[in-house]
Enzyme design. Structure first.
Site, PDB file in Angstrom:
ATOM      1  N   ASP A 501       0.911  -0.861   0.159  1.00 19.85           N
ATOM      2  CA  ASP A 501      -0.171   0.071  -0.454  1.00 19.85           C
ATOM      3  C   ASP A 501       1.239   1.175  -0.051  1.00 19.85           C
ATOM      4  O   ASP A 501       1.930   1.404  -0.009  1.00 19.85           O
ATOM      5  CB  ASP A 501      -0.757  -0.150   1.456  1.00 19.85           C
ATOM      6  CG  ASP A 501      -1.635   1.159   1.483  1.00 19.85           C
ATOM      7  OD1 ASP A 501      -2.202   1.904   0.646  1.00 19.85           O
ATOM      8  OD2 ASP A 501      -1.920   1.294   2.298  1.00 19.85           O
ATOM      9  N   ASP A 690      -1.975  -0.152   5.993  1.00 18.13           N
ATOM     10  CA  ASP A 690      -2.105  -0.113   7.051  1.00 18.13           C
ATOM     11  C   ASP A 690      -3.203   0.345   7.852  1.00 18.13           C
ATOM     12  O   ASP A 690      -3.618   0.575   8.914  1.00 18.13           O
ATOM     13  CB  ASP A 690      -0.775   1.164   7.972  1.00 18.13           C
ATOM     14  CG  ASP A 690      -1.221   1.858   6.560  1.00 18.13           C
ATOM     15  OD1 ASP A 690      -1.650   1.916   5.636  1.00 18.13           O
ATOM     16  OD2 ASP A 690      -1.436   3.790   7.274  1.00 18.13           O
ATOM     17  N   ASP A 694      -7.555  -1.717   4.208  1.00 22.00           N
ATOM     18  CA  ASP A 694      -6.478  -3.062   3.420  1.00 22.00           C
ATOM     19  C   ASP A 694      -6.602  -3.942   4.198  1.00 22.00           C
ATOM     20  O   ASP A 694      -5.968  -5.317   3.735  1.00 22.00           O
ATOM     21  CB  ASP A 694      -4.804  -1.509   3.775  1.00 22.00           C
ATOM     22  CG  ASP A 694      -4.000  -0.858   3.163  1.00 22.00           C
ATOM     23  OD1 ASP A 694      -4.439  -1.127   2.056  1.00 22.00           O
ATOM     24  OD2 ASP A 694      -4.153   0.025   3.554  1.00 22.00           O
TER      25      ASP A 694
END
Length: 796
Positions: A501, A690, A694
């Site tokens: 990410d 995080d 996600d």
């Protein structure tokens, strides 16, 4: 029988059954023993003028006597039970585990009990995790039933772990020391008998030497070898053969035959029976020390949070157990002490060493109004704190619990060893019986059969995987990496594609407002944005809130907020909308299309369908990200960036960091779909993220990873957790996983090869029993020493 009425052996401290009671009276004082071996050892110690040994303080504290007195206290046991909804769990230390067959027996036996949902034993730590339905059974009943197998369960905690380790080593040293001392005497008699065999010896001298050999061998077998005899008795009673049974049969067969030979004037083999016990005890002693070193990493982690604290009652310090502290309590922490819980400094100032928790080596000044974390070290000032969280809720406690759970989770590669362990002992017994018959059922045949029994080693099979997992997970925890179990370690070693990410992972996750472009009023736009974003933990929301606070803007509190992960926020009652340009367009809001800066993130806002403007933010890339990605590329990983941010911003960062594959903008569902597509193509995928958005992609990946400071759901979802905000830990963790899997394979290869070679050699008469016992002890030690190599892995 009530534990308070029980008699205990004066020599070893074990409980005495009525049928086994042996007594001696000296100066009108009665001494009680659990067996003739202990009585003989006591006589030797007393005869040597060393009976002051029994007055040593450590003989009275932490013995099995104490364990028997406390282990079946229902209220005491219940304090160690963790309950959640319809499930409860307790961790126990189990004394008496000797080999992989013990593990198999305990797990199978406990799973047959009504209400038990899971039972896992870690051979390396002798720790049992029991998960059960509290409506059907309880900890007291489970411990009582486990004790029927001949094992001693006690609640697991750090002090009990230390006490158990000390008890084990004390008992091993005492029994091994006795065995070595008497075996040295025995060797003198045996050498004289062997010399007489070649050079001639008169019958009276020969008989005297054989009788003396029998006398010194007896305490070796029945005192030093008592744990094996007791374990074999329970094994026979429960029809579950184990390693103790092999040792007991081997040593008793040589001892029994030697007594028969003594009575009938034949050659005796007392030295063989004594050396079997002595050498195997030596192996157990080395194994115990190696297991202790293997778990040292976890011990150091758990010791960061002190077990005792000074609570202030009417400004007077009182020392209590840290687990008794409640939020709101006042405590005092002196210089040189670690903080037992999270707290807020009320008075005083001091430098605090946070290296153990954050990795930051430079001490930080903490004074009134500052927050301090459990496990950090107070350096030079006395602080008065208000407790903000229980000890069990601290970061150190949570990480320690996760590491303990990780060491209990088995790696899939261990399944083969577990299946073989279940049939290993019966197979060895059959081979020994066939060997005895094949060689003609005489004394040579007996020696060959004994060698088969003592050379066989299921312990190496049982230790091969859990010791490597324990050392590796402990070593990783020291550096700030948490593997959730042996299965995660194994899966991490097979990865070939890493998906990242962007925000909060490759960047610092602290975006700063660069520009506010309002259609009408800039302050009104920021006020509207702050009221919407106040309920979000997204890094972009935190950046907007920081700017609003900096400008001292007061915003209205909204109660009805609806968050769409990866898209934006809605406050329908107020007609407010905020999020990406695509999200607002989906809501039917017309947005102008100015040229977007490539490295900026945008959050657009509208009220009642009318566009208000856009806030642009820039996030700072992590300083270590480029080095971490370069190291991962050198290790032949494919790197992929999956971002919910707009395409230009994601591609700019990808180009800067040298990431060739970038997909943006993606919704949480699209990230998950991409992960599943890559898995179908045959890739082993790690997803590192995080945020809440996600979580679906983290769940879909083969291995999920998060950094400390991520959202709670991301951290709970993560199988691999970096407890320090440093991406360089990731390549190091993956390299450690590769080395761990390699060590496990080496251990299993050695364990299988050893047994496949040693047992046939013993059956063919190519090994003497003494050499077989030494080889068996060395086999387990070799596996442990090989696993301990993981402790020497250099830090990242």
């Amino acid at each position: 029988m009530n534990s308070t009425n029980r008699q205990y052996c004066f020599h070893c401290g074990l409980p005495i059954t009525v049928t086994d009671l042996v007594t001696a009276i000296v100066n009108d004082q009665e001494f009680c023993f659990c067996c003739h071996g202990c009585h003989t050892a006591w006589s030797i110690i007393r005869g040597a003028g060393l009976d002051g040994y029994y007055n040593r303080q450590d003989m009275e504290q932490g013995t099995l006597k104490e364990a028997y007195a406390n282990r079946f206290d229902g209220e005491y046991l219940q304090s160690f039970v963790v309950e959640s909804q319809d499930e409860a769990e307790i961790n126990l230390i189990v004394d008496g585990i000797r080999c992989a067959s013990c593990i198999w027996l305990i797990e199978k036996f406990m799973l047959q009990i009504s209400g038990v949902q899971n039972a896992r034993v870690n051979f390396a730590t002798h720790r049992l995790l029991l998960q059960f339905d509290p409506q059907q059974t309880n900890a007291l009943q489970l411990c009582q039933q486990l004790s029927q197998l001949g094992y001693l369960p006690r609640p697991y905690n750090l002090n009990e772990l230390r006490n158990a380790t000390e008890r084990e080593r004390h008992s091993l040293l005492l029994r091994f020391g006795t065995a070595v001392f008497l075996s040295m005497q025995l060797m003198g008699f045996s050498i004289a008998l062997y010399a007489g065999y070649f050079n001639g010896i008169d019958p009276q001298t020969r008989l005297l030497l054989q009788v003396l050999a029998a006398l010194v061998t007896t305490p070796v077998i029945f005192y030093s070898g008592f744990p094996f005899l007791r374990g074999s008795w329970y094994a026979l009673r429960n029809l579950s053969p184990n390693m103790d049974l092999l040792i007991a049969i081997g040593s008793l067969s040589a001892y029994g035959y030697s007594l028969f030979a003594l009575a009938s004037g034949r050659e005796v083999y007392f030295d063989t029976s004594a050396m079997i016990v002595t050498l195997i005890l030596a192996g157990r002693l080395f194994e115990s020390g190696a297991r202790h070193r293997a778990s040292a990493g976890l011990d150091r982690l758990l010791q960061l949070a002190p077990p005792r604290a000074w609570r202030l009652v009417n400004d007077q310090p009182q020392q209590i157990d840290s687990r008794q502290l409640e939020p709101g309590d006042l405590i005092q922490v002196a210089p040189g002490d670690r903080f037992p819980v999270h707290g807020l400094v009320l008075t005083g100032s001091s430098e605090v060493d946070e290296a153990a928790v954050s990795g930051e080596s430079i001490p930080t000044l903490r004074q009134a109004g500052d927050f301090v974390r459990a496990g950090t070290l107070n350096i030079n000032g006395t602080l008065k704190l208000r407790v903000e969280a229980k000890a069990a809720d601290s970061f150190i406690a949570r990480i320690g619990q996760m590491v303990e759970q990780a060491q209990a989770r088995k790696a899939p590669i261990q399944n083969l060893a577990d299946r073989i362990s279940a049939i290993f002992i019966p197979t060895v017994l059959v081979i020994a019986g066939v060997t005895f018959l094949f060689w003609g059922a005489d004394h040579n045949a007996l020696l060959h059969a004994i060698t088969v029994l003592v050379v066989a080693c299921p312990c190496a099979l049982g230790l091969a995987t859990p010791t490597a997992v324990m050392v590796s997970s402990g070593r990783a925890a020291e550096e700030g990496v948490l593997f959730r179990g042996g299965d995660t370690l194994e899966a991490a070693a097979r990865l070939d594609l890493l998906a990242f990410d962007k925000t909060g992972t490759l960047t610092e996750g602290r975006p700063q407002v660069i520009a506010i472009i309002a259609r009408e009023n800039e302050e009104d736009l920021l006020r509207t944005a702050a009221s919407l974003e106040a309920g979000s933990r997204h890094p972009l929301a935190q950046g907007i809130m920081a700017e609003a606070r900096h400008r001292q803007i007061v915003w209205p509190q909204l109660t009805e907020l609806h968050q769409i992960p990866g898209k934006g926020l809605l406050a329908s009652s107020k007609g407010l909308t905020g999020g990406s340009a695509e999200f607002l367009r989906d809501q039917g809001i017309e947005i102008p299309s100015p040229a977007a800066a490539h490295d900026l993130s945008e959050v657009h806002f509208a009220r009642n369908g009318c566009y208000l403007g856009v806030i642009k933010l820039r996030d700072i890339g992590r300083s270590e990200a480029q080095g971490a990605l370069a190291r991962l590329k050198r290790n032949d990983y494919t790197i992929l960036l999956l971002s919910g941010d707009h395409r230009q911003s994601a591609e700019t960062l990808a180009a800067k960091l040298g990431i060739e594959h970038c997909l943006a903008p993606l919704t949480p569902e699209e990230k998950t779909t991409e992960i599943e597509r890559l898995k179908k193509l045959g890739h082993e995928v790690l997803m590192i993220g995080d945020g809440i958005n996600d979580a679906p992609a983290l769940a879909a990946a083969n291995v999920s990873c998060s950094l400390v400071g991520s959202s709670d759901i991301a951290m709970e979802q993560a199988q691999l957790l970096l407890t320090r905000p440093n991406l360089l830990l990731l390549p190091w963790a993956l390299e450690l996983a590769h080395k761990t899997l390699s060590i496990i394979r080496q251990n299993l290869f050695w364990a299988f090869s050893y047994n496949l070679i040693a047992i046939p050699l013993a059956a063919c008469g190519k090994l003497l029993p003494v050499y077989g016992a030494a080889a068996m002890a060395f086999s387990s030690i070799a596996v442990l020493l090989n696993s301990l190599r993981l402790k020497r892995v250099l830090p990242p």
